[in-house]
Design an enzyme around this catalytic site. Sequence first.
Site, PDB file in Angstrom:
ATOM      1  CG  LEU B  11      -2.233   0.667   1.183  1.00 40.61           C
ATOM      2  CD1 LEU B  11      -3.062   0.116   0.047  1.00 40.61           C
ATOM      3  CD2 LEU B  11      -2.981   0.507   2.499  1.00 40.61           C
ATOM      4  N   GLY B 134       4.705   3.371 -16.924  1.00 41.70           N
ATOM      5  CA  GLY B 134       3.627   3.901 -16.078  1.00 41.70           C
ATOM      6  C   GLY B 134       2.265   3.831 -16.724  1.00 41.70           C
ATOM      7  CE  LYS B 205       9.999   1.467 -15.980  1.00 39.98           C
ATOM      8  NZ  LYS B 205      10.320   2.892 -15.723  1.00 39.98           N
TER       9      LYS B 205
HETATM   10  N1  LIG Z   1       6.262   4.264  -7.750  1.00 38.03           N
HETATM   11  C1  LIG Z   1       6.039   4.274  -9.045  1.00 38.03           C
HETATM   12  O1  LIG Z   1       5.832   5.324  -9.641  1.00 38.03           O
HETATM   13  C2  LIG Z   1       6.054   2.975  -9.803  1.00 38.03           C
HETATM   14  C3  LIG Z   1       5.807   3.006 -11.180  1.00 38.03           C
HETATM   15  C4  LIG Z   1       5.768   1.807 -11.904  1.00 38.03           C
HETATM   16  C5  LIG Z   1       5.979   0.616 -11.236  1.00 38.03           C
HETATM   17  N2  LIG Z   1       6.250   0.605  -9.904  1.00 38.03           N
HETATM   18  C6  LIG Z   1       6.470  -0.690  -9.245  1.00 38.03           C
HETATM   19  O2  LIG Z   1       5.394  -0.914  -8.355  1.00 38.03           O
HETATM   20  C7  LIG Z   1       5.829  -1.667  -7.253  1.00 38.03           C
HETATM   21  C8  LIG Z   1       5.496  -0.908  -5.981  1.00 38.03           C
HETATM   22  O3  LIG Z   1       6.159   0.322  -5.994  1.00 38.03           O
HETATM   23  P1  LIG Z   1       5.840   1.488  -4.939  1.00 38.03           P
HETATM   24  O4  LIG Z   1       6.532   2.689  -5.439  1.00 38.03           O
HETATM   25  O5  LIG Z   1       4.375   1.548  -4.701  1.00 38.03           O
HETATM   26  O6  LIG Z   1       6.593   0.918  -3.640  1.00 38.03           O
HETATM   27  P2  LIG Z   1       6.500   1.465  -2.141  1.00 38.03           P
HETATM   28  O7  LIG Z   1       5.920   2.837  -2.117  1.00 38.03           O
HETATM   29  O8  LIG Z   1       7.813   1.220  -1.523  1.00 38.03           O
HETATM   30  O9  LIG Z   1       5.427   0.478  -1.478  1.00 38.03           O
HETATM   31  C9  LIG Z   1       5.701  -0.852  -1.188  1.00 38.03           C
HETATM   32  C10 LIG Z   1       4.576  -1.357  -0.296  1.00 38.03           C
HETATM   33  O10 LIG Z   1       4.732  -2.742  -0.082  1.00 38.03           O
HETATM   34  C11 LIG Z   1       4.587  -3.006   1.319  1.00 38.03           C
HETATM   35  N3  LIG Z   1       5.369  -4.198   1.584  1.00 38.03           N
HETATM   36  C12 LIG Z   1       6.681  -4.413   1.359  1.00 38.03           C
HETATM   37  N4  LIG Z   1       7.016  -5.670   1.681  1.00 38.03           N
HETATM   38  C13 LIG Z   1       5.896  -6.263   2.147  1.00 38.03           C
HETATM   39  C14 LIG Z   1       5.587  -7.564   2.642  1.00 38.03           C
HETATM   40  N5  LIG Z   1       6.502  -8.505   2.710  1.00 38.03           N
HETATM   41  N6  LIG Z   1       4.331  -7.816   3.013  1.00 38.03           N
HETATM   42  C15 LIG Z   1       3.376  -6.885   2.941  1.00 38.03           C
HETATM   43  N7  LIG Z   1       3.600  -5.635   2.459  1.00 38.03           N
HETATM   44  C16 LIG Z   1       4.856  -5.341   2.078  1.00 38.03           C
HETATM   45  C17 LIG Z   1       5.046  -1.759   2.018  1.00 38.03           C
HETATM   46  O11 LIG Z   1       4.473  -1.714   3.305  1.00 38.03           O
HETATM   47  P3  LIG Z   1       4.667  -0.417   4.265  1.00 38.03           P
HETATM   48  O12 LIG Z   1       3.855   0.684   3.613  1.00 38.03           O
HETATM   49  O13 LIG Z   1       4.078  -0.872   5.565  1.00 38.03           O
HETATM   50  O14 LIG Z   1       6.143  -0.135   4.307  1.00 38.03           O
HETATM   51  C18 LIG Z   1       4.517  -0.691   1.071  1.00 38.03           C
HETATM   52  O15 LIG Z   1       3.184  -0.396   1.379  1.00 38.03           O
HETATM   53  C19 LIG Z   1       7.321  -1.897  -7.460  1.00 38.03           C
HETATM   54  O16 LIG Z   1       7.489  -3.151  -8.083  1.00 38.03           O
HETATM   55  C20 LIG Z   1       7.716  -0.792  -8.418  1.00 38.03           C
HETATM   56  O17 LIG Z   1       8.812  -1.123  -9.237  1.00 38.03           O
HETATM   57  C21 LIG Z   1       6.291   1.757  -9.178  1.00 38.03           C
END
Ligand SMILES: NC(=O)c1ccc[n+]([C@@H]2O[C@H](COP(=O)([O-])OP(=O)(O)OC[C@H]3O[C@@H](n4cnc5c(N)ncnc54)[C@H](OP(=O)(O)O)[C@@H]3O)[C@@H](O)[C@H]2O)c1
EC number: 1.1.1.3
Lengths: 438, 438
Positions: B11, B134, B205
Amino acid sequence: MDPVRVGILGLGTVGGGTVSLLRRNAEPLKRRLGRALEVTRVAVKDPSKPRPVDLEGIEVGTDAESICTDPNIDIVIELVGGVDNAEPLVRKALEHGKPVVTANKALLAERGNELFRFAGEQGVDLAFEAAVAGGIPIIKALREGLAGNRIESVHAIANGTANYMLSRMRTEGMEFAGALQEAQDLGYAELDPTFDVDGIDAAHKLALVAAVAFGAPINYEALHIEGIRSITREDILYADELGYRIKLLAITKNGPGGIELRVHPTLVPQDTMLASVEGVFNAVQVVGDAVGPTLYYGPGAGADPTASAVVGDLVDVARTLGAPPEYRVPYLGFRADGMQEPRWAPVEEVETEYYLRMQAQDQPGVLAQVTRILSEEGISIEAIRQKEPRPGDTDVPVVLVTHTTKERAMRKAVAAIDGLDVINGPSQLIRLEEVDAV
Amino acid sequence: MDPVRVGILGLGTVGGGTVSLLRRNAEPLKRRLGRALEVTRVAVKDPSKPRPVDLEGIEVGTDAESICTDPNIDIVIELVGGVDNAEPLVRKALEHGKPVVTANKALLAERGNELFRFAGEQGVDLAFEAAVAGGIPIIKALREGLAGNRIESVHAIANGTANYMLSRMRTEGMEFAGALQEAQDLGYAELDPTFDVDGIDAAHKLALVAAVAFGAPINYEALHIEGIRSITREDILYADELGYRIKLLAITKNGPGGIELRVHPTLVPQDTMLASVEGVFNAVQVVGDAVGPTLYYGPGAGADPTASAVVGDLVDVARTLGAPPEYRVPYLGFRADGMQEPRWAPVEEVETEYYLRMQAQDQPGVLAQVTRILSEEGISIEAIRQKEPRPGDTDVPVVLVTHTTKERAMRKAVAAIDGLDVINGPSQLIRLEEVDAV
Ligand SMILES: NC(=O)c1ccc[n+]([C@@H]2O[C@H](COP(=O)([O-])OP(=O)(O)OC[C@H]3O[C@@H](n4cnc5c(N)ncnc54)[C@H](OP(=O)(O)O)[C@@H]3O)[C@@H](O)[C@H]2O)c1
Ligand SMILES: NC(=O)c1ccc[n+]([C@@H]2O[C@H](COP(=O)([O-])OP(=O)(O)OC[C@H]3O[C@@H](n4cnc5c(N)ncnc54)[C@H](OP(=O)(O)O)[C@@H]3O)[C@@H](O)[C@H]2O)c1
C-alpha cells in the site's frame, strides 16, 4: 487447429493492404493465435480490374452478400466504404452469426448505435479500430488501456489530408487552394475533398471516440463541425507570431456545459506535441483523471497502416470466436446496460480562448471601440496586435487573443464588432486551446 | 452479479493510488464490467503507518501470503516490489488459481519466464501493463493493437528520473551531480539512485518490451546497459550545437546482428518527437512493418498514472475470470508454443552512428591522425568540430559524429585514438540514433 476463414468485402486501398499483410505476416500471426488466418473469399465491384495483390487461392467475386451468408466464412471484413451500401452487408453478416471487422467510420458514426445493438443481440463482435486514426491503436487505448480513468478530454488531429494542407500553408506560404491542389495531385485528398477539408471525416471519427471515451451512445448529430476552407496564410502567419500553430482538431471534452463534440481549426501552442504533428500524420491527446495527459501518434491512413489496425482487430476477434460474449470487451468499452446518455454541450456553452482577426480602418480610437465591446461581454484580452496595412490597403489587420470565455459571449461580441463602422467585417474567429502542458 | 474481490499486496505509492482510484471510479468501472471491483484485503509491512488512503471496509494486515491463498479473494495485485520477496507471493497466488496483476518490472525481467510458464500451467492470467512506462498503455499496444505487424524497432524513454535529470542538465546547465541532487530533493530519484541513473530500471522494462515485441523469451541477461553518470554538461552542449538532444534510450531492434537489446545515453535529432520529451515523462516509439512509426507518450510513474495501468489490467483480468485460457490474450502476445528464441545481437554487432568527444593537444596534425584511424576502420565522418580550449586548458575538445558503423569497428578505433600521444583519453563515446523521421 483449422484455419480461421476470413471473407473480405472490398479490395481497394485497405482491402488490398489487408490481403497482403495477412499473407506477409502469416507466420507470426499464427504464433500469436495458434490458428492460421486464411482469406478464402473477397468481393469487389469490378472483377476485371487489375490488382497489385497476390490473390492465389482466394475466390474473387462480386457478390458481397453471399460472403456474409456463407457458412464457410468465420469472420467478415467490411472495406467497401459508404453508408447505404455497407450497412446491409454488415447487418447480413451479423445476422448470420459472423463477427465483422470494419474501417468504415461514416457507417458507424451514422448507424453505429443500431449496428452495435444488433451485434449484441446476435452475440457477435463488431470491431472498428481501423475507423479512427489509421494505424494508431487509439480505440484500444481508450476502450481498454485507460479503462481505469474518467476521460476528461480528447484532442485529435484525425484527418491527415487537412493536416498536410495546413502544414504546407505554413511552411510554403501557400493559400488554401494551392495546398488543396497539391494534396489532390499527391493522391491524399479525394477529388471531392469535402470529407477532408470540411471536417466531416474527422467528425465521423470523433463521434466514435467520444462514445468510447465517455460510455455514451454515438451522437454524430450533436457535433459542431467547421472545416479549414476559411483559414488563410495570414491567419497561419499571425498565429505563428503569437506562438501558435493552426490545426484541424477533433475535440471531445467533459466541459462545464456537458460533453463537448466539436471539429474546427484551432490554435495550439507551438511548443506542444500536437503542434509538432506535421504532414499526413495523426495524433490523439487523451487526458484521463488518473493517467493525466497521454498522446498517441502515427500514420492516420494508407493501405499498410490501416491494414495494421484491421489485422489487429482480426486477431482479437478470431481469438474469442465462439466465446460467450461476456468474455469479450464491450464494443464501446462499456456494457450496453452501462451506456449513459450524457448532457451534450451546445457549442454556445463551450468555454475556450479565441483568436480574432479584424480588418480595421486605420484611424485612432478603433481599438478602444473593440476593447469596449469585449469588456462589455466580460471577455478579457490576452494579447492584441495591430499589423501593418497590406500594400495598397487602407485598413489594417488587428489580431487579438482572448482569455477563456464562453462561446455565446464571444459570438455576441464579434457580431457587435462587425457592426462597427470602423470594422470591415466579417472578422475571422478561430478557437484556441492550450491543450495542457503536453 | 457478485463483486470481484481484490486483494492488494503493498500500500505504498502504487498500492495507495490503486485503492483510491478503485474507490473514486467505482461507478464507471462497474458500467464497464457489469460487476463491482471491491478491494477486500490489503497487506502492508507496517500496519501502524499512517496512510493517506480511505481504507474503510478493507481488512488491513501484514500477512501477504494469506491473501494469496484466501479462497475469498478472486484477483491478487502485487505491489510490494523487489524480486525475492515478491516472487513467492506471486507464485502462491497463481498456485491457488488466482490471476495476478503486477507493476513489478524487476521481478518479471528476472523471473518472468518461469512465472509466465507457471501461470500458463495454472491457466490463470498474469498482467503487467503497469511495469512498463507507467500510465502509457504500451504493453497493450504492442501485444494487441500492433499484432498485425512484425515489429522492427522500439526506442523508449522509459525512466522519468533520468530523463528529468538530462532535461535539467540541458536547460539549467547543471552537471550530473547537481541534477541528481535536485531529483532526489524532489522525490523523483530513490536515495540509492542506481536503478534510475545506471539504466537498470529502463533495462528491466526493455527486457519485457522486447519479449512482447518479438515473441521471444525475456532475456535480461542479454542486455547491454549504460547509464547517464558519464554524461557531462559539455556533451549536452556540443550535442545541442550539432542538432541533437541526449536521452537515455532503451532500444530493441531487429538489427543486422540479430535482436538488439540496449540501454544507453543516445543522441537523437532535435526535431524528433522523442527529443522533445522533457522532464519525468516517458515516450515509446515503435516501428512496425505495416504501421510504420508510431509513438506513445505520457507519465511514466507516480501513484495515479501507475494505478491507471493497474486498474486497466484489472478490468481485463476480471472480465475473463474463469474463462478458458484460449480466450485470453497470451501473456506476451504470442502463445507459449509460438515463442521463439531469436539470435540476440552482441553489442559489438550493433550498427549505429556515434558521437565522439576527445581531448586533443592543441597542435597541428592531430585531426589528421584521428581521421586516419577512423578511415582505417572504415568509419566515415559526418561532422567534426574543434572547440576552443577551456579556460586554463592546453588541450582542446574535438567532437565528431560518424555515419553508421559497426560498434566493433568503432571501439577499435577509439582504443587506437586513445593510444595516440596527442590525445588525452579516455574519449567520450555516445551512440547516436536517427530514430526515423518521427
Ligand atoms: N512508484 C512508481 O511510480 C512505480 C511506477 C511503476 C511501477 N512501480 C512498481 O510498483 C511496485 C510498488 O512500488 P511502490 O513505489 O508503490 O513501492 P512502495 O511505495 O515502496 O510500497 C511498497 C509497499 O509494499 C509493502 N510491503 C513491502 N514488503 C511487504 C511484505 N513482505 N508484506 C506486505 N507488504 C509489504 C510496504 O508496506 P509499508 O507501507 O508498511 O512499508 C509498502 O506499502 C514496485 O514493483 C515498483 O517497481 C512503481
Ligand atoms: N484509404 C484509407 O487510407 C482508409 C483509412 C481508414 C479507413 N478507411 C475506410 O476503409 C474503407 C475502404 O476504403 P478504401 O480506401 O479501401 O476504399 P476504395 O479504395 O475505394 O476500395 C473500395 C473497394 O470496395 C469495392 N466495392 C465497392 N462497392 C462494392 C460492392 N457493392 N460489392 C463489392 N465490392 C465493392 C471496390 O471494388 P472495385 O475495386 O472493383 O472498385 C473496392 O475494391 C472505407 O470505409 C474508408 O473510409 C480508409
